[in-house]
Design a protein around this motif. Structure first.
Motif, PDB file in Angstrom:
ATOM      1  N   GLU A 197       0.827  -1.209   0.000  1.00  0.00           N
ATOM      2  CA  GLU A 197       0.000   0.000   0.000  1.00  0.00           C
ATOM      3  C   GLU A 197       0.859   1.255   0.000  1.00  0.00           C
ATOM      4  OE1 GLU A 197      -3.254  -0.196  -0.517  1.00  0.00           O
ATOM      5  OE2 GLU A 197      -2.944  -2.365  -0.625  1.00  0.00           O
ATOM      6  N   ILE A 198       1.696   1.384  -1.030  1.00  0.00           N
ATOM      7  CA  ILE A 198       2.498   2.580  -1.235  1.00  0.00           C
ATOM      8  C   ILE A 198       2.402   2.961  -2.718  1.00  0.00           C
ATOM      9  CG2 ILE A 198       4.128   2.150   0.641  1.00  0.00           C
ATOM     10  CD1 ILE A 198       6.096   1.079  -1.463  1.00  0.00           C
ATOM     11  N   GLY A 199       2.471   4.250  -2.986  1.00  0.00           N
ATOM     12  CA  GLY A 199       2.379   4.713  -4.375  1.00  0.00           C
ATOM     13  C   GLY A 199       3.184   5.972  -4.563  1.00  0.00           C
ATOM     14  N   PHE A 200       3.339   6.402  -5.817  1.00  0.00           N
ATOM     15  CA  PHE A 200       4.180   7.550  -6.137  1.00  0.00           C
ATOM     16  C   PHE A 200       3.355   8.715  -6.677  1.00  0.00           C
ATOM     17  CE2 PHE A 200       7.189   3.919  -6.990  1.00  0.00           C
ATOM     18  CZ  PHE A 200       7.967   4.128  -5.859  1.00  0.00           C
ATOM     19  N   LYS A 201       3.780   9.920  -6.292  1.00  0.00           N
ATOM     20  CA  LYS A 201       3.194  11.157  -6.817  1.00  0.00           C
ATOM     21  C   LYS A 201       4.336  12.134  -7.028  1.00  0.00           C
ATOM     22  CE  LYS A 201      -0.089  14.871  -5.679  1.00  0.00           C
ATOM     23  NZ  LYS A 201      -0.954  14.756  -6.871  1.00  0.00           N
ATOM     24  N   LEU A 202       4.362  12.778  -8.184  1.00  0.00           N
ATOM     25  CA  LEU A 202       5.408  13.743  -8.505  1.00  0.00           C
ATOM     26  C   LEU A 202       4.972  15.140  -8.077  1.00  0.00           C
ATOM     27  CD1 LEU A 202       8.153  14.182  -9.911  1.00  0.00           C
ATOM     28  CD2 LEU A 202       6.872  14.611 -12.027  1.00  0.00           C
ATOM     29  N   LEU A 203       5.787  15.801  -7.276  1.00  0.00           N
ATOM     30  CA  LEU A 203       5.489  17.157  -6.814  1.00  0.00           C
ATOM     31  C   LEU A 203       6.363  18.141  -7.569  1.00  0.00           C
ATOM     32  CD1 LEU A 203       5.357  16.558  -2.946  1.00  0.00           C
ATOM     33  CD2 LEU A 203       3.461  16.524  -4.590  1.00  0.00           C
ATOM     34  N   SER A 204       5.836  19.323  -7.858  1.00  0.00           N
ATOM     35  CA  SER A 204       6.619  20.366  -8.539  1.00  0.00           C
ATOM     36  C   SER A 204       6.272  21.724  -7.950  1.00  0.00           C
ATOM     37  CB  SER A 204       6.308  20.355 -10.046  1.00  0.00           C
ATOM     38  OG  SER A 204       4.937  20.617 -10.282  1.00  0.00           O
ATOM     39  N   ARG A 205       7.199  22.665  -8.098  1.00  0.00           N
ATOM     40  CA  ARG A 205       6.957  24.029  -7.619  1.00  0.00           C
ATOM     41  C   ARG A 205       7.780  25.023  -8.447  1.00  0.00           C
ATOM     42  NH1 ARG A 205       9.843  23.589  -1.668  1.00  0.00           N
ATOM     43  NH2 ARG A 205      11.955  23.167  -2.381  1.00  0.00           N
TER      44      ARG A 205
END
Length: 205
Positions: A197-205
């Motif tokens: 129960e782990i997943g990836f999300k790409l963050l940007s700023r």
């Protein structure tokens, strides 16, 4: 879209349900249309079972989600794939893959008529395809390949499956990188004790 799903196990089954729920017509390509793994999928609207060649013939998009060691055998069973998109959701696991290839996508390209082959839906577990949401946040999917129309189709199907975004990782030269990324998830989930129960999300700023 008309989609042939070749490989009706955990990954193929989860995506078939998601896409059928979004109104896509799903054709499970199987050797025996009555007795096959995942035949409970036939209870869902828009999902039917056909022979492999029939499913391919009637579809514009083919999802390949069989064990990597069976890649070449599965591709040769597809029949004529001219003009069709193939989405490769497979990874070579523990060196069990198509002989002579470092990744499954190159093996597909070498054994099929179409050049519209992309790799997608291989970088996370099937549980994250069945449920893409973590605390109201949708995790992300990734795609690579030279085929523009293949990446456009895979991106739309990732959104339809519930992923927040689908990022373009690059061309065919990134096939191996995508499989290595899958191993990163597998390492964390299985070998480092984080669980599935782990997943990836790409963050940007």
């Amino acid at each position: 879209m008309n989609i042939a799903v070749i490989g009706t196990g955990n990954v193929g089954g989860a995506l078939a349900q998601k896409w059928a729920g979004k109104g896509h017509s799903i054709y499970l390509g199987v050797r025996d249309t009555i007795n096959f793994k995942g035949n409970e999928l036939l209870a869902f609207e828009n999902i039917n079972a056909l022979s492999i060649s029939q499913a391919v013939q009637i579809s514009d998009i083919i999802l390949l989600a069989v064990p990597a060691a069976n890649t070449i055998e599965a591709v040769k069973a597809l029949g004529d794939t001219t003009g069709k998109i193939i989405i490769d959701a497979m990874n070579i696991i523990m060196n069990k893959g198509p002989e002579g290839f470092t990744n499954t996508s190159d093996a597909i390209l070498a054994n099929t008529q179409t050049k519209d082959v992309v790799k997608c839906f291989n970088t996370t577990g099937y549980n994250n395809m069945a449920d893409t949401v973590y605390d109201d946040i949708q995790i992300y999917m990734f795609v690579c390949g030279n085929s523009t129309k293949g990446k456009e189709a895979a991106t739309q199907l990732a959104i339809d499956a519930g992923f927040g975004k689908c990022y373009d990782v690059g061309g065919n030269d990134k096939f191996l990188l995508m499989e290595q990324f899958a191993w990163f998830w597998i390492n964390l989930a299985m070998f480092q004790g984080q669980g599935r129960e782990i997943g990836f999300k790409l963050l940007s700023r």
